[in-house]
Design a protein around this motif. Structure first.
Motif, PDB file in Angstrom:
ATOM      1  N   THR A 188      39.892  45.119  65.326  1.00 46.03           N
ATOM      2  CA  THR A 188      40.830  46.024  65.103  1.00 46.03           C
ATOM      3  C   THR A 188      41.998  46.107  64.861  1.00 46.03           C
ATOM      4  O   THR A 188      42.982  47.287  64.494  1.00 46.03           O
ATOM      5  CB  THR A 188      39.708  47.347  64.653  1.00 46.03           C
ATOM      6  OG1 THR A 188      39.473  47.703  65.650  1.00 46.03           O
ATOM      7  CG2 THR A 188      38.210  46.601  63.657  1.00 46.03           C
ATOM      8  N   GLN A 189      42.271  46.103  66.460  1.00 44.75           N
ATOM      9  CA  GLN A 189      43.751  46.675  66.518  1.00 44.75           C
ATOM     10  C   GLN A 189      44.053  45.859  68.123  1.00 44.75           C
ATOM     11  O   GLN A 189      43.895  45.435  69.111  1.00 44.75           O
ATOM     12  CB  GLN A 189      43.354  48.614  67.350  1.00 44.75           C
ATOM     13  CG  GLN A 189      45.565  48.863  67.790  1.00 44.75           C
ATOM     14  CD  GLN A 189      44.576  50.442  68.083  1.00 44.75           C
ATOM     15  OE1 GLN A 189      44.248  50.781  66.923  1.00 44.75           O
ATOM     16  NE2 GLN A 189      44.868  50.673  69.314  1.00 44.75           N
ATOM     17  N   LYS A 190      45.285  45.422  67.687  1.00 44.75           N
ATOM     18  CA  LYS A 190      46.228  44.719  68.823  1.00 44.75           C
ATOM     19  C   LYS A 190      47.709  45.268  68.913  1.00 44.75           C
ATOM     20  O   LYS A 190      48.314  45.981  68.241  1.00 44.75           O
ATOM     21  CB  LYS A 190      46.008  42.958  68.260  1.00 44.75           C
ATOM     22  CG  LYS A 190      44.904  42.408  68.730  1.00 44.75           C
ATOM     23  CD  LYS A 190      44.767  41.368  68.366  1.00 44.75           C
ATOM     24  CE  LYS A 190      43.819  40.079  68.671  1.00 44.75           C
ATOM     25  NZ  LYS A 190      44.078  38.882  68.563  1.00 44.75           N
ATOM     26  N   LYS A 191      48.347  44.481  70.767  1.00 45.79           N
ATOM     27  CA  LYS A 191      49.226  45.967  70.295  1.00 45.79           C
ATOM     28  C   LYS A 191      50.522  44.336  70.094  1.00 45.79           C
ATOM     29  O   LYS A 191      50.178  43.518  70.268  1.00 45.79           O
ATOM     30  CB  LYS A 191      49.068  45.549  71.876  1.00 45.79           C
ATOM     31  CG  LYS A 191      48.483  46.333  72.535  1.00 45.79           C
ATOM     32  CD  LYS A 191      48.291  46.618  74.297  1.00 45.79           C
ATOM     33  CE  LYS A 191      46.960  47.830  74.386  1.00 45.79           C
ATOM     34  NZ  LYS A 191      46.868  47.871  75.742  1.00 45.79           N
ATOM     35  N   SER A 192      51.677  45.559  70.306  1.00 43.67           N
ATOM     36  CA  SER A 192      52.951  43.924  70.735  1.00 43.67           C
ATOM     37  C   SER A 192      53.549  44.475  71.271  1.00 43.67           C
ATOM     38  O   SER A 192      53.284  44.661  72.495  1.00 43.67           O
ATOM     39  CB  SER A 192      53.697  44.939  69.414  1.00 43.67           C
ATOM     40  OG  SER A 192      55.392  44.633  69.181  1.00 43.67           O
ATOM     41  N   GLN A 193      54.467  43.168  71.639  1.00 45.21           N
ATOM     42  CA  GLN A 193      54.318  42.748  73.268  1.00 45.21           C
ATOM     43  C   GLN A 193      55.849  42.379  73.358  1.00 45.21           C
ATOM     44  O   GLN A 193      56.873  41.996  72.286  1.00 45.21           O
ATOM     45  CB  GLN A 193      54.019  41.081  73.495  1.00 45.21           C
ATOM     46  CG  GLN A 193      54.220  40.867  75.223  1.00 45.21           C
ATOM     47  CD  GLN A 193      55.103  39.597  75.613  1.00 45.21           C
ATOM     48  OE1 GLN A 193      56.188  39.115  74.207  1.00 45.21           O
ATOM     49  NE2 GLN A 193      56.233  39.483  76.456  1.00 45.21           N
ATOM     50  N   PHE A 194      56.736  43.290  74.632  1.00 46.63           N
ATOM     51  CA  PHE A 194      57.798  43.142  74.939  1.00 46.63           C
ATOM     52  C   PHE A 194      58.196  42.454  75.857  1.00 46.63           C
ATOM     53  O   PHE A 194      56.933  42.529  77.174  1.00 46.63           O
ATOM     54  CB  PHE A 194      58.907  44.199  74.901  1.00 46.63           C
ATOM     55  CG  PHE A 194      58.930  44.363  73.487  1.00 46.63           C
ATOM     56  CD1 PHE A 194      59.871  45.698  73.249  1.00 46.63           C
ATOM     57  CD2 PHE A 194      57.611  45.872  72.689  1.00 46.63           C
ATOM     58  CE1 PHE A 194      60.244  46.001  72.080  1.00 46.63           C
ATOM     59  CE2 PHE A 194      57.357  46.044  71.989  1.00 46.63           C
ATOM     60  CZ  PHE A 194      59.286  46.976  71.099  1.00 46.63           C
ATOM     61  N   THR A 195      59.518  41.395  76.408  1.00 44.33           N
ATOM     62  CA  THR A 195      59.637  40.636  77.378  1.00 44.33           C
ATOM     63  C   THR A 195      60.879  41.305  77.636  1.00 44.33           C
ATOM     64  O   THR A 195      61.662  41.120  77.216  1.00 44.33           O
ATOM     65  CB  THR A 195      59.662  38.878  77.781  1.00 44.33           C
ATOM     66  OG1 THR A 195      58.154  39.069  77.192  1.00 44.33           O
ATOM     67  CG2 THR A 195      59.734  39.013  78.938  1.00 44.33           C
ATOM     68  N   TYR A 196      60.543  42.285  79.597  1.00 42.83           N
ATOM     69  CA  TYR A 196      61.872  42.584  80.012  1.00 42.83           C
ATOM     70  C   TYR A 196      62.593  41.642  80.831  1.00 42.83           C
ATOM     71  O   TYR A 196      61.213  41.491  81.935  1.00 42.83           O
ATOM     72  CB  TYR A 196      61.701  44.121  80.166  1.00 42.83           C
ATOM     73  CG  TYR A 196      62.264  45.303  79.154  1.00 42.83           C
ATOM     74  CD1 TYR A 196      63.076  45.583  78.460  1.00 42.83           C
ATOM     75  CD2 TYR A 196      60.213  45.564  78.260  1.00 42.83           C
ATOM     76  CE1 TYR A 196      63.339  46.397  77.403  1.00 42.83           C
ATOM     77  CE2 TYR A 196      60.568  46.060  77.469  1.00 42.83           C
ATOM     78  CZ  TYR A 196      61.856  47.333  76.778  1.00 42.83           C
ATOM     79  OH  TYR A 196      61.809  47.725  76.042  1.00 42.83           O
TER      80      TYR A 196
END
Length: 391
Positions: A188-196
């Motif tokens: 019911t919940q997932k994350k957003s992803q960033f690559t730095y």
């Protein structure tokens, strides 16, 4: 209605071998997201199966070098709102990664092969939900399948994410047929992803003769890394991972350059902003005089899936259908990975993710799905559609 449900279950039981054979055929059509022609072959096979069931298929292109999005619709003149099943037919594995032609293997009730779990097994479940509903001549809600051809690329360089949101507007709900969890939980919940990407330049030299003159880029990066990883806040689900470090070139040299890649996962925009502001502040801070640092980033176009009251209500209803028919109830899980579920939820509809075949080792050559879960989940989700007016 109970008689119709019994007919659905009988239909699935009588087509178990067909489900297995169809998954074998589908998975054997390998296709990494960069292999457009191969992914198209897999998508075309699925298109043909859907059209046999009366679906009308149309396509939304995303890029010249990528397989686009197929929207398959059945019964769009029906009175109810559309019910969406979604997924992707590309994989993280390049063709041939599993060795030779027809790489799928069945052993001990498990289905091994490229994309079996992530996520062609889930799309086969969706296909047979549609087949079973057709068998009982279901006419209440339109059924809509949204099939993506480059989800594993995070929609880099295109607007596939926006297309998914637009195509989901006005639907009743969506079941994203991603990898089923071994603990039988739906997500019911997932994350957003960033690559730095952190780049540090220093002054190189001989480690013995130029120790005081040199400005070690690796050492500067280490100071920054320590501060950056402290940005992790598990209480709100934020994780910062040092993923890649490249620097130096000689065992007796002072490194004049270092590059570091960080994976960042967040559940909301406030955390995304906090991390970004902090990352730039740390980058701008100099620990070793004479070094210079630069930071860039990329954000995956897989929006975070936020848990909502409507999604929990949908999960509770699915569990009622499961329990009433002798199946184990689903648990609830929050996951750190990203998927297209958030892009569908952005349309304002309840979405349940990880509804596909149960298994392990997605993105790994050990990937497998448990065959019996094909049948049970096809029954549960077909039963959910049949009874959804009770929601």
């Amino acid at each position: 209605m109970e008689n119709q449900l019994a007919k659905i279950f009988t239909f699935i039981d009588e087509h178990k071998e067909d489900m297995v054979q169809d998954l074998r055929t589908f998975a054997d059509l390998e296709g990494h997201f960069e292999e457009k022609d191969n992914v198209l072959k897999a998508r075309t096979w699925l298109q043909q199966q859907l059209e046999k069931e009366g679906f009308a298929c149309r396509f939304r292109e995303v890029a010249d070098d990528r397989c686009g999005i197929m929207i398959a619709e059945l019964g769009m003149d029906r009175p109810g709102k559309p019910i969406i099943f979604s997924g992707h037919c590309d994989t993280v594995h390049y063709t041939g990664s599993f060795g030779g032609e027809n790489p799928t293997v069945i052993k001990d009730g498990k289905f091994f092969g490229p994309g079996v779990l992530d996520m062609k097994g889930g799309l086969i479940i969706a296909l047979y939900v549609a087949k079973a509903l057709n068998f009982i001549q279901y006419k209440e809600h339109p059924i809509k399948l949204i099939v993506v051809g480059e989800e594993e690329s995070d929609h880099v360089g295109n607007d596939g994410n926006k297309i998914l949101t637009a195509e989901s507007k006005g639907a009743l709900c969506c079941f994203n047929m991603e990898t089923g969890q071994m603990n039988n939980s739906l997500c019911t919940q997932k994350k957003s992803q960033f690559t730095y990407y952190l780049s540090v330049d220093g002054v190189g030299g001989h480690a013995g003769n130029d120790f005081l003159k040199g400005r070690n880029a690796i050492n500067e990066a280490v100071y920054k890394i320590q501060k950056i990883i402290e940005l992790t806040d598990l209480s709100v689900g934020t994780t910062v991972t040092t993923a890649v470090i490249k620097g130096g070139g000689h065992t007796s040299g002072i490194a004049d350059h270092c590059e570091v890649v960080f994976d960042v996962r967040v559940t909301n925009e406030n955390e995304a902003k906090r991390i970004m502001d902090s990352m730039y502040e740390i980058t701008d801070e100099t620990f070793i005089e004479g070094t210079k640092s630069k930071l860039t980033y990329y954000r995956a176009k897989l929006l975070p899936l936020q848990e909502t009251k409507e999604a929990i209500r949908l999960l509770d209803f699915v569990n009622t259908v499961a329990k009433d028919n002798g199946f184990d109830e689903f648990g609830k899980v929050h996951l750190g990975g990203a998927s297209d579920a958030g892009n569908m939820a952005a349309a304002g509809i309840p979405v349940l993710d990880n509804c596909g075949i149960i298994g392990q080792y997605a993105h790994n050559k050990k990937e497998y799905g448990i065959i019996n879960s094909l049948y049970s989940r096809a029954k549960i989700f077909a039963g959910t559609v049949l009874k959804i007016k009770e929601l």
